[in-house]
Scaffold this active site. Structure first.
Site, PDB file in Angstrom:
ATOM      1  CB  SER A  49      -1.113   0.149   1.256  1.00  0.00           C
ATOM      2  OG  SER A  49      -1.707   1.276   1.342  1.00  0.00           O
ATOM      3  CE  LYS A 101     -11.511  -0.748  -1.352  1.00  0.00           C
ATOM      4  NZ  LYS A 101     -11.574  -0.190  -2.674  1.00  0.00           N
ATOM      5  NE  ARG A 149     -11.300 -15.105 -18.469  1.00  0.00           N
ATOM      6  CZ  ARG A 149     -10.388 -13.996 -18.122  1.00  0.00           C
ATOM      7  NH1 ARG A 149     -10.682 -13.767 -16.765  1.00  0.00           N
ATOM      8  NH2 ARG A 149      -9.685 -13.616 -18.795  1.00  0.00           N
ATOM      9  CG  LEU A 205     -22.911 -13.507 -19.552  1.00  0.00           C
ATOM     10  CD1 LEU A 205     -22.018 -12.389 -19.951  1.00  0.00           C
ATOM     11  CD2 LEU A 205     -23.439 -14.511 -20.603  1.00  0.00           C
ATOM     12  CG  MET A 244     -10.191   1.239 -11.664  1.00  0.00           C
ATOM     13  SD  MET A 244     -11.751   0.640 -11.249  1.00  0.00           S
ATOM     14  CE  MET A 244     -12.013   1.104  -9.539  1.00  0.00           C
TER      15      MET A 244
END
Length: 262
Positions: free
Chosen positions: A13, A63, A145, A147, A205
């Protein structure tokens, strides 16, 4: 004041360095540390945060799980279903999501997304933030990948979806956002190189490496690129606004952070 970032693993980090730079610019006396919290220790850790920390950033894999331990979640957290910022005040834990503004601010620094077609690669937490950030202004399609996972996310958030193998569809978009971890190894790409054209705006990202193979191909073809470090800084400055009511201009912090990594 004491702040932290929690995750597992966490040694990579850059958040402590980012906030150190920011606190110095604002002349704020505060410390920011990283804490490795394995999933099975999250409950124990959260039970004592109100006695130790003023604020916390939350990263992978906590998260979503962290929401079990908060007292108040803002509307954006409920919309995304994930939090990356916690504020601790008067013994209560408040949850926020600044990843959404991290994506939005990063993209808008490169291009106005209004009316453009956006391909989001992936269907995890990062993809959710990207979709929520851009769906009101742009036409967003989730490519994954698996669906079924793309379908669930797209239907929940009111956007389109397709398989990651549908490369001709991806090519027709204006903005392509990699919201998968693919590229962290410095070798892999989420889509074949020939999908990328000079007219595309590419955002990754992933921020380590700073220029992933996905972005390197884009640069070689003359496409606009947005690295993950920019998003990290913008969401970090939004976190500081939550904690402190203010933050420096993100670009000042970004340039200093880039220089320190050179």
């Amino acid at each position: 004041m004491l702040f932290a970032v929690i995750g597992h693993p966490i040694e990579h980090s850059l958040s402590p360095l980012l906030h150190k730079i920011s606190f110095e610019l604002m002349k704020v006396e505060a410390e920011y540390v990283k804490v490795d919290v394995p999933p099975h220790r999250l409950g124990d850790f959260m039970s004592s945060v109100d006695m130790i920390f003023n604020g916390i950033n939350v990263t992978i894999p906590h998260k979503v799980e962290v929401l079990k331990y908060v007292d108040v979640a803002d509307d954006l957290v409920n919309e995304v279903g994930a939090a990356n910022t916690l504020k601790i005040k008067d013994g209560k834990i408040y949850a926020f999501n600044t990843d959404v503004e991290g994506v939005r601010g990063s993209i808008k620094d490169a291009v106005d997304p209004k009316g453009l077609k956006v391909a989001v690669l992936g269907a995890g937490g990062a993809a959710r933030a990207a979709v929520v950030a851009l769906r009101d202004e742009a036409q967003v399609t989730v490519f994954n990948r698996t669906l079924e996972k793309a379908k669930r996310l797209a239907e929940e958030l009111g956007v389109d979806y397709a398989g990651l193998n549908e490369v001709d569809k991806i090519k027709k978009h204006d903005i392509i956002i990699n919201a998968t971890p693919v590229g962290m190894d410095g070798v892999s790409m989420p889509i074949p190189p020939d999908v990328i054209e000079s007219r595309h705006v590419l955002m990754d990202m992933v921020y380590r490496p700073l220029y992933t193979p996905f972005l390197k191909v884009g640069l070689a073809k003359g496409a606009k690129t947005v690295n993950g470090l920019k998003m990290l800084v913008i969401q970090g400055m939004e976190s500081e606004k939550v904690w402190l009511g203010a933050s420096p201009y993100w670009r000042d912090v970004y340039e200093r952070l880039l220089a320190s990594l050179a």
